[in-house]
Design a protein around this motif. Sequence first.
Motif, PDB file in Angstrom:
ATOM      1  N   GLU A 193     -46.331  96.868   1.235  1.00  0.00           N
ATOM      2  CA  GLU A 193     -46.341  96.497  -0.183  1.00  0.00           C
ATOM      3  C   GLU A 193     -47.568  95.635  -0.468  1.00  0.00           C
ATOM      4  N   LEU A 196     -47.570  90.134  -3.856  1.00  0.00           N
ATOM      5  CA  LEU A 196     -47.447  89.771  -5.268  1.00  0.00           C
ATOM      6  C   LEU A 196     -48.422  88.661  -5.674  1.00  0.00           C
ATOM      7  N   SER A 204     -44.395  94.857 -13.767  1.00  0.00           N
ATOM      8  CA  SER A 204     -43.169  94.074 -13.723  1.00  0.00           C
ATOM      9  C   SER A 204     -42.112  94.673 -14.652  1.00  0.00           C
ATOM     10  N   GLU A 219     -42.183 101.670  -9.845  1.00  0.00           N
ATOM     11  CA  GLU A 219     -42.870 101.850  -8.556  1.00  0.00           C
ATOM     12  C   GLU A 219     -43.951 102.919  -8.643  1.00  0.00           C
ATOM     13  N   ALA A 228     -48.876  95.440  -7.239  1.00  0.00           N
ATOM     14  CA  ALA A 228     -47.629  94.881  -6.718  1.00  0.00           C
ATOM     15  C   ALA A 228     -46.551  95.021  -7.788  1.00  0.00           C
ATOM     16  N   THR A 229     -45.284  95.015  -7.374  1.00  0.00           N
ATOM     17  CA  THR A 229     -44.190  95.056  -8.340  1.00  0.00           C
ATOM     18  C   THR A 229     -43.550  93.676  -8.469  1.00  0.00           C
ATOM     19  N   ALA A 230     -43.082  93.366  -9.685  1.00  0.00           N
ATOM     20  CA  ALA A 230     -42.428  92.083  -9.943  1.00  0.00           C
ATOM     21  C   ALA A 230     -41.271  92.332 -10.894  1.00  0.00           C
ATOM     22  N   CYS A 231     -40.511  91.278 -11.190  1.00  0.00           N
ATOM     23  CA  CYS A 231     -39.379  91.456 -12.115  1.00  0.00           C
ATOM     24  C   CYS A 231     -39.025  90.120 -12.765  1.00  0.00           C
ATOM     25  N   SER A 236     -33.518  90.026 -10.673  1.00  0.00           N
ATOM     26  CA  SER A 236     -33.287  89.671  -9.256  1.00  0.00           C
ATOM     27  C   SER A 236     -31.926  89.001  -9.087  1.00  0.00           C
ATOM     28  N   ARG A 241     -33.404  93.951  -7.887  1.00  0.00           N
ATOM     29  CA  ARG A 241     -34.632  93.852  -7.108  1.00  0.00           C
ATOM     30  C   ARG A 241     -34.549  92.612  -6.212  1.00  0.00           C
ATOM     31  N   HIS A 244     -37.875  88.035  -3.847  1.00  0.00           N
ATOM     32  CA  HIS A 244     -39.308  87.750  -3.696  1.00  0.00           C
ATOM     33  C   HIS A 244     -40.156  88.450  -4.762  1.00  0.00           C
ATOM     34  N   GLU A 245     -39.522  89.206  -5.676  1.00  0.00           N
ATOM     35  CA  GLU A 245     -40.286  89.805  -6.786  1.00  0.00           C
ATOM     36  C   GLU A 245     -40.125  89.007  -8.091  1.00  0.00           C
TER      37      GLU A 245
END
Length: 319
Positions: A193, A196, A204, A219, A228-231, A236, A241, A244-245
Amino acid sequence: MSVLIFIDQADGHIKKSSYETLGYGSAIATQLGISAEALVFGNVSDDLSELGKYGVSKVHTLADNALNLVDAKVFAQVIADAAIKLNATIVVFSHNQTGKSVAARVAVRLKAGFISGVCALPNTTNGFVVKKTVFSGKAFANVKITTAIKVISLNANSHSITKTERIADVAPIEISIPTPSIKLVKTNKVSGEVSLTEADIVVSGGRGLKGPENWGIIEDLAHSLHAATACSRPVSDSHWRPHHEHVGQTGFQIAPNLYIAIGISGAIQHLAGVNRSKVIVVINKDAEAPFFKAADYGIVGDAFEIVPKLTAAIKELKG
Ligand SMILES: Cc1cc2nc3c(=O)[nH]c(=O)nc-3n(C[C@H](O)[C@H](O)[C@H](O)COP(=O)(O)OP(=O)(O)OC[C@H]3O[C@@H](n4cnc5c(N)ncnc54)[C@H](O)[C@@H]3O)c2cc1C
């Protein structure tokens, strides 16, 4: 007198954020007519003489295995000892995980004034005044550091990098390393990955994605952009997810060049973690979503229609 810039490495490679910090520290040195020098810990495989291109004349290395793991107490002691040995009057860190845990401890040891999260070159016409972000990036404060030695940490995306043709002298520095207070037992690394906190582009997703089964569109877009993916936090918290995102006030604070927020309302606690991104793109079906006020570009519409089309267009563009 010199400016000493602490350089972060991971797995033998200099971290991207360090190049900006090097350029920033070197610009301060030029401003004050003193030398800029870098300090690197652990075993690094990159060519460190290349750091000269970012303005430093010397790179001091301490390639001890004990320094491959960040132990804030050990790092602080060794960096403070190096600063004294090198007669550094300004010590500069990146405002990242290492900087956050080490810089203040270094300042205590050097009896130095410390300002974290600075975002511009200091004004040195009357003392040493630095500008920093406050209230999660919603305001700025100008703060004068009055001690002889100064410690500062730089927010990401605050200084533009200019490269020169200079090559730095690289030499080991001798500093005794205190016995670590922690021991690395095991590391479980997320592999494959994009990191982030180091990513140039972050895609995100928020609660607007409806459920974890829909994350494929996030993705795919991230993959097409090497992002990178985030949320958002509720995502979370609901275990859609991994934690860590999670970005925001209570998650990671990031400053990529491009942040694409999809189905995220733009609550103040979310913005606190992403508002230092250079360019923000918001995709939301509600034209009144608060995130549009912070966006550089916005698309009003259904993420499930727009995101796959965007991914297809990017893939076509990239061939
Ligand atoms: C002390 C505290 C700390 C917090 N820390 C954080 C933090 O660190 N990070 C964080 O993110 N939040 C944090 N929060 C929570 C924050 O206040 C918000 O509740 C949260 O950010 C909302 O997440 P969301 O935008 O994903 O969900 P929502 O607010 O539910 O927004 C979903 C959005 O998706 C849009 N949408 C719906 N369907 C679609 C569709 N089909 N296509 C496009 N758009 C669509 C909606 O219009 C809406 O704007 C914190 C709250 C508190 C009190």
